[in-house]
Design a protein around this motif. Structure first.
Motif, PDB file in Angstrom:
ATOM      1  N   LYS A   4       0.840  -1.200   0.000  1.00  0.00           N
ATOM      2  CA  LYS A   4       0.000   0.000   0.000  1.00  0.00           C
ATOM      3  C   LYS A   4       0.877   1.254   0.000  1.00  0.00           C
ATOM      4  O   LYS A   4       1.998   1.241   0.499  1.00  0.00           O
ATOM      5  CB  LYS A   4      -0.915   0.015   1.228  1.00  0.00           C
ATOM      6  N   ARG A   5       0.328   2.326  -0.547  1.00  0.00           N
ATOM      7  CA  ARG A   5       1.102   3.555  -0.663  1.00  0.00           C
ATOM      8  C   ARG A   5       0.398   4.683   0.086  1.00  0.00           C
ATOM      9  O   ARG A   5      -0.794   4.927  -0.102  1.00  0.00           O
ATOM     10  CB  ARG A   5       1.252   3.935  -2.146  1.00  0.00           C
ATOM     11  N   SER A  28       3.864  -0.154   4.826  1.00  0.00           N
ATOM     12  CA  SER A  28       3.438   0.547   3.620  1.00  0.00           C
ATOM     13  C   SER A  28       4.590   1.379   3.059  1.00  0.00           C
ATOM     14  O   SER A  28       5.541   1.717   3.772  1.00  0.00           O
ATOM     15  CB  SER A  28       2.273   1.496   3.942  1.00  0.00           C
ATOM     16  N   GLU A  29       4.467   1.717   1.806  1.00  0.00           N
ATOM     17  CA  GLU A  29       5.416   2.670   1.218  1.00  0.00           C
ATOM     18  C   GLU A  29       4.924   4.072   1.564  1.00  0.00           C
ATOM     19  O   GLU A  29       3.768   4.409   1.285  1.00  0.00           O
ATOM     20  CB  GLU A  29       5.461   2.492  -0.298  1.00  0.00           C
ATOM     21  N   TRP A  48      -2.436   6.751  -4.856  1.00  0.00           N
ATOM     22  CA  TRP A  48      -2.250   6.571  -3.416  1.00  0.00           C
ATOM     23  C   TRP A  48      -3.411   5.762  -2.852  1.00  0.00           C
ATOM     24  O   TRP A  48      -4.551   5.955  -3.262  1.00  0.00           O
ATOM     25  CB  TRP A  48      -2.184   7.930  -2.698  1.00  0.00           C
ATOM     26  N   ASP A  49      -3.088   4.888  -1.897  1.00  0.00           N
ATOM     27  CA  ASP A  49      -4.158   4.177  -1.186  1.00  0.00           C
ATOM     28  C   ASP A  49      -4.692   5.041  -0.047  1.00  0.00           C
ATOM     29  O   ASP A  49      -5.851   4.926   0.331  1.00  0.00           O
ATOM     30  CB  ASP A  49      -3.622   2.855  -0.621  1.00  0.00           C
TER      31      ASP A  49
END
Lengths: 328, 160
Positions: A4-5, A28-29, A48-49
């Protein structure tokens, strides 16, 4: 959560450092924008998440940000948005009334930002694992549970919560806050939450003087626990009927002192949520529509009453994504 | 733990004044009929013993206060913090009455002594809308209110 970002922005470099560490720990990133120009650019440059963005000036006053916020759900489909702000939460509630995609506001008080709350909020949104009082308390804390079944036993339920708070050494004003929260949550579980098979409110129009005994499949739960920093009171019902629109509109109506504060439309006074809101530090509502609602109220025990009143309150409404969306 | 007091109301007459003493919790179990059925002679409501008011209690209270004859002089005395909070948050909480004395939670920054101190509203008004100085009974230093003073004393400003 791996894969996830997250895009994070806060004008305070200390807050950015805290957030970078905390959010990276989730796996996450994480990309942290250094300034408000940077976050505006980053929002559009990648998918983006989750975006966790400061809602303080200068970004707040930037028309480019306003335009993005206005059309957030269309412009960034699938992305979740969390704002953090030093402004009193009351000032942000009108914003939430007209933007159903905006459900999470983290209060920023003296400290740069609470890493725990960042992690919990991000993980709940990204994993869609929403429920549970334990997420907000130290590991190992075991909540007390009371079944909410009969309005005539409300004083007994409250007595248990009050006894717990007194045993913790809370002073009279904190005990009063805890009792106020528990009182309104129990009333909510008995009168407001239950629905008919058609999804209509079942007991909401009854006077709160009319006794109600819930059927087995209507019974709610009151939970309370403390980890030394926070005392938490939660209510769970098996209906999942509470909506963002209801919560925000009730609060917005009550915040303006005047003849509209009290509602004539229900058998109560329509100010229960407002009284809960005034009595806590963090307000968390988890909803699985049509199945269950969990309202969690956290009171920060580290604060004097003066500091408690000064502090902005975090406000979260988590709504479970439909199964198809969750799997996407 | 002993059961915490629920609701109580007593009415007595003293020198041509109806003195109403209310205590405990004002909620759906509170019967305020003795208050709302009083006549037109002056009414003094002592709220010192009120511990808490829930949302339904607020509605019950406002309904009861509204039924008191407008020609009756109505004063509320010795109001504790839960009552002061309601006065500040909810429109019409005092009806046509006036809050003349109240308790404020005071704390000493030096020795951490905490007391609920009784103040006269008129004295606060004369002091520019602020609490008069209170000395700590333990160490003698000035105490401060354990709340946001401006917010806690909103009713003083509003009732001008």
């Amino acid at each position: 959560m791996r894969g996830k970002r997250i895009l994070f922005f806060d004008p305070d470099p200390r807050a950015r450092r805290v957030a970078e560490r905390a959010l990276a720990a989730t796996g996450s990133e994480v990309v942290s924008a250094p300034d408000h120009e940077g976050v505006l650019t980053a929002m559009d440059q990648a998918r983006w998440d989750l975006m966790m963005i400061s809602y303080d000036p200068p970004l707040r006053e930037d028309p480019r940000w306003t335009e993005r916020l206005e059309h957030f759900d269309a412009r960034y489909p699938g992305a979740k948005l969390v704002l953090h702000s030093t402004a009193p939460t009351e000032a942000n509630l009108p914003l939430m009334a007209t933007r159903p995609f905006l459900r999470n506001i983290i209060a920023k008080n003296d400290e740069p930002i609470e890493p725990d709350e960042l992690i919990i909020t991000a993980e709940k949104l990204l994993r869609q694992d929403l429920f549970g009082l334990g997420k907000y308390l130290l590991w190992g804390v075991e909540p007390y549970r009371v079944e909410i079944r009969d309005s005539r036993k409300k004083l007994d339920y409250l007595q248990e919560v009050a006894a717990y708070a007194l045993a913790l050494g809370c002073n009279e004003r904190v005990v009063e806050l805890v009792e106020t929260v528990a009182d309104e949550l129990v009333t909510n579980a008995i009168y407001n939450a239950p629905r008919t098979e058609d999804g209509e409110p079942k007991y909401a129009r009854l006077s709160r003087r009319e006794p109600v005994e819930l059927a087995d499949d209507e019974v709610g739960t009151l939970e309370f626990a403390c980890d030394g920093d926070y005392i938490a009171v939660a209510q769970i019902d098996p209906f999942g009927a509470l909506t963002q629109e209801t919560v925000v509109s009730y609060l917005n109506r009550c915040l303006v002192k005047g003849p509209e504060q009290l509602s004539e439309a229900s058998g109560g006074a329509g100010i229960g949520l407002y009284r809960v809101f005034q009595s806590l530090s963090k307000f968390v509502i988890n909803v699985e529509p049509g199945h269950r609602t969990e309202v969690i109220c956290l009171i920060d025990l580290r604060l004097t009453m003066k500091r408690f009143r000064q502090q902005a309150k975090s406000f979260h409404i988590f709504i479970q994504d439909p199964p198809a969306k969750r799997g996407a | 733990m002993a059961a915490r007091p629920t609701f109580s109301i007593e009415v007595a007459e003293r020198d041509g004044v109806d003195v109403v003493t209310i205590g405990g919790i004002i909620d759906e179990n509170a019967d305020l009929t003795p208050l709302s059925e009083l006549g037109v002679q002056p009414i003094e409501v002592n709220l010192r013993g009120v511990r808490r008011i829930n949302s339904f209690g607020v509605r019950t209270w406002i309904d009861a206060v509204r039924r008191i004859a407008q020609s009756a002089r109505l004063t509320f005395v010795q109001c504790p913090p839960p009552v002061v909070d309601q006065c500040n948050m909810v429109s019409g909480f005092l009806g046509h009455g006036a809050l003349t004395s109240f308790f404020a939670p005071m704390v000493c920054a030096e020795c951490d002594e905490q007391i609920d101190q009784l103040f006269e509203t008129a004295a606060c008004r004369a002091n520019g809308g602020k609490l008069p100085e209170t000395r700590c009974p333990r160490c003698g230093r000035p105490m401060e209110v354990d709340d946001l003073e401006e917010q806690y004393l909103l009713f003083v400003r509003d009732s001008r």
